[in-house]
Scaffold this active site. Sequence first.
Site, short mmCIF file in Angstrom:
data_model
loop_
_atom_site.label_atom_id
_atom_site.label_comp_id
_atom_site.label_asym_id
_atom_site.label_seq_id
_atom_site.Cartn_x
_atom_site.Cartn_y
_atom_site.Cartn_z
CB CYS A 1 -0.93 -0.02 1.22
SG CYS A 1 -1.98 1.43 1.34
CB CYS B 1 -0.55 2.45 3.96
SG CYS B 1 -2.12 1.91 3.32
CG ASP B 2 3.12 1.05 4.43
OD1 ASP B 2 2.56 1.50 5.44
OD2 ASP B 2 2.98 -0.11 4.02
#
Lengths: 102, 300
Positions: B130, B133-134
């Site tokens: 992701c 997300c990261d």
Amino acid sequence: MVYQVNESNFESEVLQSPVPVLVDFNATWCGPCRMLKPVLEQLAEERPDVKVVSVDVDEAPELAEEYDVSSIPCVVLMKNGQEADRSVGFMPKDGLLALIGG
Amino acid sequence: MTDVLIVGAGPAGMTAAIYARRAAKSVLVLEARSYGGQIVNTPDIENYPVEAHISGFDFATRLYEQAKALGAEFRFEKAVEIRVDGDVKTVVTPKNEYEAKTVIVATGSDPRKLGVEGEDRLVGRGVSYCATCDGAFFRKKTVAVVGGGNTAVEDALYLADLAEKVYLIHRREGFRADEATLKKLKARENVEFVLNATVTALHAEKRLTGIDVTDKDGNMRHIELNGLFAAVGRIPENQNFSQIIELDAAGYAVADESCRTKTPGVFVAGDNRTKDVRQLVTAAADGAVAASAAIKYLSE
């Protein structure tokens, strides 16, 4: 009670803790981290033998770097100042209990 | 016995819960992880009708509160099996068995792994599924994205703004991604395309330090990097239910817009169903359709 921990008190609150510590690396913008928060709070209530602390990776990027955290939420179990185990991503309470053991 | 048992508390499952409760059916929702599903990872939803901006977390939480306020019951247990005995369906979790008159399977999907040795151990230590997300952990670092679809190209574009250098690794020459996005990516100076190649090894100490890629002629190249983002599709979470639901070659539950499966009283809703468009709004729509079909089945 989940304590907020940063670079200035990580040593005293986590590394020198006489009891095992669950360190929750998180950020305000991270959805799964916000999902995990109430679970950790509940766990802290139920397990007074374990200390639960929260590290905001935006406020303490060096800690995230030092612990090789590249995805959050990341819960690191610390025992006697050493990493014993970790789990990445949302984890239900049973999973966290298994991480702690016992 | 529950009237409508819903497996999965994502947007499809929770919308189904709202519809079924409003028809005064008893509703139990089983969820393996947290409510919300995949949408929780989205920082800002901009394409859902009415709300111009809402975070995935807020969206999921409001949907959850709405379903709960209507009387839907939620239990956080993973459904591992569904047994069908005529009109009675039994949903099995590691702790319990629940009987229901109808079941809606709204389990969504999980990211597909690359299948390279050491991958699981390095998730959260350099390997990610992701980018939004990261990505923040890779500011001014070197990363690679693997894949050739829209997700891969969009992820690479997103990361190109943060990272020092982005490799896009794709096993073919041609892309499934749309031309406009691909063109934007090609214009980026810090993006390098590595085509006709697959990731064949991960190198790591405590965290990921590099990868080997091998091209179709067998030539190997080592790339030093900090992050590897896999965007090679998703796997629908239907594996446990293949006895009662027909699956296509990719593992999606075969059902048309009515959300009916081959088993009477069992329905599917959301991303784990065969469909062309997998979006938040189509997941919610499936929830409404599947619940309505379940309600109709109950009255027959």
